[in-house]
Design a protein around this motif. Sequence first.
Motif, PDB file in Angstrom:
ATOM      1  N   MET A 110       0.791  -1.289  -0.128  1.00 16.95           N
ATOM      2  CA  MET A 110      -0.071   0.080  -0.078  1.00 16.95           C
ATOM      3  C   MET A 110       0.861   1.299  -0.065  1.00 16.95           C
ATOM      4  N   ILE A 111       0.743   2.331  -0.801  1.00 19.88           N
ATOM      5  CA  ILE A 111       1.195   3.544  -0.770  1.00 19.88           C
ATOM      6  C   ILE A 111       0.354   4.798  -0.578  1.00 19.88           C
ATOM      7  N   GLY A 112       0.813   5.896  -0.336  1.00 17.16           N
ATOM      8  CA  GLY A 112      -0.094   6.806  -0.017  1.00 17.16           C
ATOM      9  C   GLY A 112       0.661   8.079   0.558  1.00 17.16           C
ATOM     10  N   LYS A 113       0.014   9.280   0.763  1.00 17.72           N
ATOM     11  CA  LYS A 113       0.673  10.364   1.397  1.00 17.72           C
ATOM     12  C   LYS A 113       0.203  10.926   2.659  1.00 17.72           C
ATOM     13  N   LEU A 114       0.896  11.100   3.665  1.00 14.95           N
ATOM     14  CA  LEU A 114       0.444  11.748   4.861  1.00 14.95           C
ATOM     15  C   LEU A 114       0.726  13.382   4.786  1.00 14.95           C
ATOM     16  N   GLU A 115      -0.256  14.057   4.572  1.00 19.42           N
ATOM     17  CA  GLU A 115      -0.042  15.287   4.258  1.00 19.42           C
ATOM     18  C   GLU A 115       0.347  16.292   4.908  1.00 19.42           C
ATOM     19  N   LYS A 116       0.453  15.903   6.297  1.00 16.80           N
ATOM     20  CA  LYS A 116       1.089  16.981   7.217  1.00 16.80           C
ATOM     21  C   LYS A 116       2.417  16.683   7.771  1.00 16.80           C
ATOM     22  N   TYR A 117       3.092  15.361   7.185  1.00 21.61           N
ATOM     23  CA  TYR A 117       4.342  15.151   7.585  1.00 21.61           C
ATOM     24  C   TYR A 117       5.512  15.686   6.774  1.00 21.61           C
ATOM     25  N   ASN A 118       6.316  16.156   7.472  1.00 22.23           N
ATOM     26  CA  ASN A 118       7.555  17.034   6.756  1.00 22.23           C
ATOM     27  C   ASN A 118       8.778  16.573   7.541  1.00 22.23           C
ATOM     28  N   GLY A 119       8.884  15.478   8.137  1.00 22.62           N
ATOM     29  CA  GLY A 119      10.248  15.214   8.881  1.00 22.62           C
ATOM     30  C   GLY A 119      11.107  14.307   8.011  1.00 22.62           C
ATOM     31  N   LYS A 120      12.090  13.580   8.535  1.00 24.13           N
ATOM     32  CA  LYS A 120      13.186  13.066   7.926  1.00 24.13           C
ATOM     33  C   LYS A 120      12.448  11.717   7.342  1.00 24.13           C
ATOM     34  N   TYR A 121      13.183  11.006   6.454  1.00 21.24           N
ATOM     35  CA  TYR A 121      13.078   9.746   6.104  1.00 21.24           C
ATOM     36  C   TYR A 121      12.976   8.377   7.245  1.00 21.24           C
ATOM     37  N   ARG A 122      11.985   7.777   7.602  1.00 22.77           N
ATOM     38  CA  ARG A 122      12.175   6.834   8.461  1.00 22.77           C
ATOM     39  C   ARG A 122      11.534   5.706   8.309  1.00 22.77           C
ATOM     40  N   ILE A 123      11.495   4.749   9.256  1.00 24.42           N
ATOM     41  CA  ILE A 123      10.901   3.439   9.213  1.00 24.42           C
ATOM     42  C   ILE A 123       9.751   3.422  10.177  1.00 24.42           C
ATOM     43  N   VAL A 124       8.484   3.214  10.117  1.00 25.88           N
ATOM     44  CA  VAL A 124       7.484   3.023  11.116  1.00 25.88           C
ATOM     45  C   VAL A 124       6.862   1.898  11.222  1.00 25.88           C
ATOM     46  N   SER A 125       6.378   1.462  12.494  1.00 23.48           N
ATOM     47  CA  SER A 125       5.346   0.670  12.459  1.00 23.48           C
ATOM     48  C   SER A 125       3.887   1.023  12.489  1.00 23.48           C
ATOM     49  N   LEU A 126       3.054   0.139  12.400  1.00 16.93           N
ATOM     50  CA  LEU A 126       1.457   0.682  12.252  1.00 16.93           C
ATOM     51  C   LEU A 126       0.933  -0.012  13.706  1.00 16.93           C
ATOM     52  N   ALA A 127       0.015   1.095  14.494  1.00 18.85           N
ATOM     53  CA  ALA A 127      -0.713   0.452  15.492  1.00 18.85           C
ATOM     54  C   ALA A 127      -2.200   0.940  15.226  1.00 18.85           C
ATOM     55  N   LEU A 128      -3.046   0.050  15.262  1.00 21.03           N
ATOM     56  CA  LEU A 128      -4.556   0.333  15.076  1.00 21.03           C
ATOM     57  C   LEU A 128      -5.405   0.124  16.388  1.00 21.03           C
TER      58      LEU A 128
END
Length: 368
Positions: free
Chosen positions: A1-19
């Motif tokens: 899955m790809i997409g854009k988080l419109e308010k993010y402007n930090g550095k490249y990073r790896i993130v996990s997902l929590a629901l």
Amino acid sequence: MIGKLEKYNGKYRIVSLALDQSTKEELLKEDIDFVFITDNDIRIYPENMVISEDKKIIDKLQNAHNYDVYELWENGRFSEYYDDSSVDNYFFVTAKCNSNCIMCPSPDASRQKGGSTSVDTLIEIAKHIPTDTPHLTITGGEPFMIGKDIFRFIAYLRDKFEYTEFLFLTNGRIFALESYVQRFVETVPASSIVAIPIHGSREKIHDSITQTRGSFEQTIRGIKNLLKAGIHIELRIVVSKMNENDICNIARLICDELSGIDYVSIMAMEMTGSARINVEKVWITYREAAKKIEEAVMLLLENEIDVKLYNFPLCTVKREFWTLCEKSISPDKVRYAEICDTCKLKKACGGLFSGTISMEKGELRAII
Ligand code: SF4
């Protein structure tokens, strides 16, 4: 899955997902970066900052899974790297390869100039993956093209994932060097298998397919070195017009000289990248390929070597071999033709590659 988080402007990073709350607390305890999805927004942790309020993206990510892992870029774009619900996850180490196989499903340019993932990033991704993941593949290109630094990554995998099965996809040439065999033996996780392709029973055929002089000799030496060191090996044979009449000879070579391997996978081609460009030289239908391998399959089985058939739709293979067929095409690439809707074996059949289905449509026969 790809997409854009419109308010993010930090550095490249790896993130996990929590629901949910409990996954969020678990990830906070583990001290790794993650995004938390609620009905109203998406927050990034440990900062606890809102990075999206886009309803469409929220809905999309709510259908993903706790502990999925994403790459997130400076411009807010994200793409899935690890799917916690899948048994088909992989680390893409580099697009580069020291061979140039004529039927490679990747394009020429990526093998020569393609990018690599740094070992630090690979380790960062691995840090985010839960320890109970059942299977991980290490692939490329040729993953060992990044040099000996790869062993830092492999050692990390060994130390973190005690119960995970690992599959290393390599052309095996690097293991002609004793020093690599030695380092691999020292670092490899306990449940690992190395999958290596053999394209011909002799140098002339193998090297004409890899388009690389000396590759046959290095690969065979590599396989023998790994066997001597007690490493588990899967041998792969990709059937094309260039080796269709040599499959039985390859099987004989395996029985005579490489019988300590775990099993042989005989594979139908994926017609993308170089394979598609070289279609005139390499393409034979899956039905023709299945016919050409029959004798080799019997020879291997008679010599007590297990055989798996990858990427062959069931209707192209003779009935006695159906139990050897694996559902080997990853879910995002599998396609079925219209005729498959009338086939009573559709559920058991692994289907066709999205990039190959147009070439095989007229060949399929619904089993009724
Ligand atoms: S008709 Fe379709 S579903 Fe049936 S065996 Fe062939 S490819 Fe598979």
